[in-house]
Motif scaffolding. Structure first.
Motif, short mmCIF file in Angstrom:
data_model
loop_
_atom_site.label_atom_id
_atom_site.label_comp_id
_atom_site.label_asym_id
_atom_site.label_seq_id
_atom_site.Cartn_x
_atom_site.Cartn_y
_atom_site.Cartn_z
N ARG A 67 4.11 -10.88 -9.01
CA ARG A 67 4.12 -10.30 -10.35
C ARG A 67 2.78 -9.66 -10.69
O ARG A 67 2.46 -9.47 -11.83
CB ARG A 67 4.48 -11.35 -11.40
N ASN A 68 2.01 -9.31 -9.68
CA ASN A 68 0.70 -8.71 -9.90
C ASN A 68 0.87 -7.20 -10.00
O ASN A 68 1.31 -6.56 -9.05
CB ASN A 68 -0.25 -9.05 -8.76
N LEU B 236 11.72 -7.29 7.23
CA LEU B 236 12.38 -6.01 7.47
C LEU B 236 11.63 -4.84 6.84
O LEU B 236 11.70 -3.72 7.34
CB LEU B 236 13.81 -6.04 6.91
N ALA B 237 10.93 -5.11 5.73
CA ALA B 237 10.18 -4.05 5.02
C ALA B 237 9.06 -4.68 4.22
O ALA B 237 9.22 -5.76 3.66
CB ALA B 237 11.12 -3.28 4.09
N GLY B 238 7.94 -3.97 4.16
CA GLY B 238 6.83 -4.41 3.33
C GLY B 238 5.84 -5.27 4.08
O GLY B 238 5.95 -5.43 5.30
N PRO B 239 4.91 -5.77 3.33
CA PRO B 239 4.71 -5.67 1.88
C PRO B 239 4.37 -4.24 1.44
O PRO B 239 3.63 -3.54 2.12
CB PRO B 239 3.54 -6.60 1.60
N VAL B 240 4.94 -3.86 0.29
CA VAL B 240 4.68 -2.56 -0.32
C VAL B 240 4.46 -2.73 -1.82
O VAL B 240 4.92 -3.71 -2.41
CB VAL B 240 5.84 -1.56 -0.08
N ALA B 241 3.80 -1.76 -2.42
CA ALA B 241 3.57 -1.76 -3.87
C ALA B 241 4.84 -1.33 -4.60
O ALA B 241 5.58 -0.47 -4.12
CB ALA B 241 2.42 -0.82 -4.21
N THR B 242 5.10 -1.96 -5.75
CA THR B 242 6.20 -1.59 -6.63
C THR B 242 5.64 -1.47 -8.05
O THR B 242 4.49 -1.85 -8.28
CB THR B 242 7.32 -2.65 -6.63
N PRO B 243 6.43 -0.98 -9.01
CA PRO B 243 5.92 -0.89 -10.38
C PRO B 243 5.52 -2.25 -10.98
O PRO B 243 4.69 -2.32 -11.87
CB PRO B 243 7.10 -0.30 -11.16
N ALA B 244 6.08 -3.32 -10.47
CA ALA B 244 5.80 -4.64 -11.04
C ALA B 244 4.88 -5.50 -10.17
O ALA B 244 4.54 -6.61 -10.55
CB ALA B 244 7.11 -5.39 -11.28
N GLY B 245 4.48 -5.04 -9.03
CA GLY B 245 3.67 -5.82 -8.11
C GLY B 245 3.96 -5.42 -6.67
O GLY B 245 4.29 -4.28 -6.41
N ARG B 246 3.86 -6.35 -5.74
CA ARG B 246 4.15 -6.06 -4.34
C ARG B 246 5.38 -6.83 -3.91
O ARG B 246 5.69 -7.87 -4.48
CB ARG B 246 2.95 -6.46 -3.48
N ASN B 247 6.08 -6.30 -2.89
CA ASN B 247 7.26 -7.01 -2.40
C ASN B 247 7.42 -6.83 -0.91
O ASN B 247 6.75 -6.02 -0.28
CB ASN B 247 8.52 -6.57 -3.16
N ALA C 130 10.46 -14.79 -6.68
CA ALA C 130 9.11 -14.54 -7.19
C ALA C 130 8.15 -15.51 -6.52
O ALA C 130 8.40 -16.72 -6.48
CB ALA C 130 9.07 -14.72 -8.70
N VAL C 131 7.07 -14.97 -5.98
CA VAL C 131 6.05 -15.79 -5.33
C VAL C 131 4.68 -15.43 -5.91
O VAL C 131 4.50 -14.37 -6.49
CB VAL C 131 6.04 -15.58 -3.79
N LYS C 132 3.76 -16.33 -5.71
CA LYS C 132 2.41 -16.10 -6.21
C LYS C 132 1.69 -15.03 -5.39
O LYS C 132 0.94 -14.22 -5.93
CB LYS C 132 1.63 -17.41 -6.19
N ASP C 133 1.93 -15.00 -4.08
CA ASP C 133 1.20 -14.10 -3.19
C ASP C 133 2.13 -13.62 -2.08
O ASP C 133 2.57 -14.41 -1.24
CB ASP C 133 0.01 -14.87 -2.61
N VAL C 134 2.42 -12.33 -2.06
CA VAL C 134 3.32 -11.75 -1.07
C VAL C 134 2.75 -11.87 0.34
O VAL C 134 3.49 -12.09 1.30
CB VAL C 134 3.67 -10.29 -1.42
N ASP C 135 1.44 -11.73 0.48
CA ASP C 135 0.84 -11.85 1.81
C ASP C 135 1.03 -13.25 2.38
O ASP C 135 1.34 -13.43 3.55
CB ASP C 135 -0.64 -11.48 1.78
#
Length: 117
Positions: free
Chosen positions: A113-114, A86-97, A67-72
């Motif tokens: 967790r956004n 390898l993949a992303g960043p992409v949107a998920t139901p719980a935030g971005r990953n 878990a990180v504060k900011d995926v970017d």
């Protein structure tokens, strides 16, 4: 990059039979969702996943979710440090990953967790 915690990823054959144990262990209710044909239950620091064998084979390659504060920001730090995204960043139901391969060969998911809009 601020790391907020880690989630242990567990692939199970029977999610319905497994969730009650982890709810008791973690002292809370599971947050459930589906993603790519995989049923997921997040309980405390555990991420339980069940689904088709081919999907689980891919998921088992990811050691943990960080878990990180900011995926970017994580993306920038990881690539600057020699990791391969390898993949992303992409949107998920719980935030971005994103999924990253560390120079030592370990694969991790990094997620914020956004909630996505």
């Amino acid at each position: 990059m601020e790391i907020l915690g880690a989630t242990l990823r567990i692939c199970v054959d029977d999610l319905e039979a497994t969730v009650p144990f982890y709810e008791k262990l973690a002292g809370g209710r599971a947050h459930r969702f589906e993603r790519g044909g995989v049923s997921v239950a997040a309980v405390g620091c555990f991420l339980l996943m069940s689904g088709p064998a081919a999907e689980l084979e891919v998921l088992r390659k990811v050691s943990a979710t960080i878990a990180v504060k900011d995926v970017d920001e994580a993306h920038q730090v990881l690539t600057d440090s020699g990791a391969q995204v390898l993949a992303g960043p992409v949107a998920t139901p719980a935030g971005r990953n994103l999924i990253a391969l560390h120079p030592d060969g370990t694969v991790y998911e990094y997620a914020d967790r956004n909630a996505t809009e």
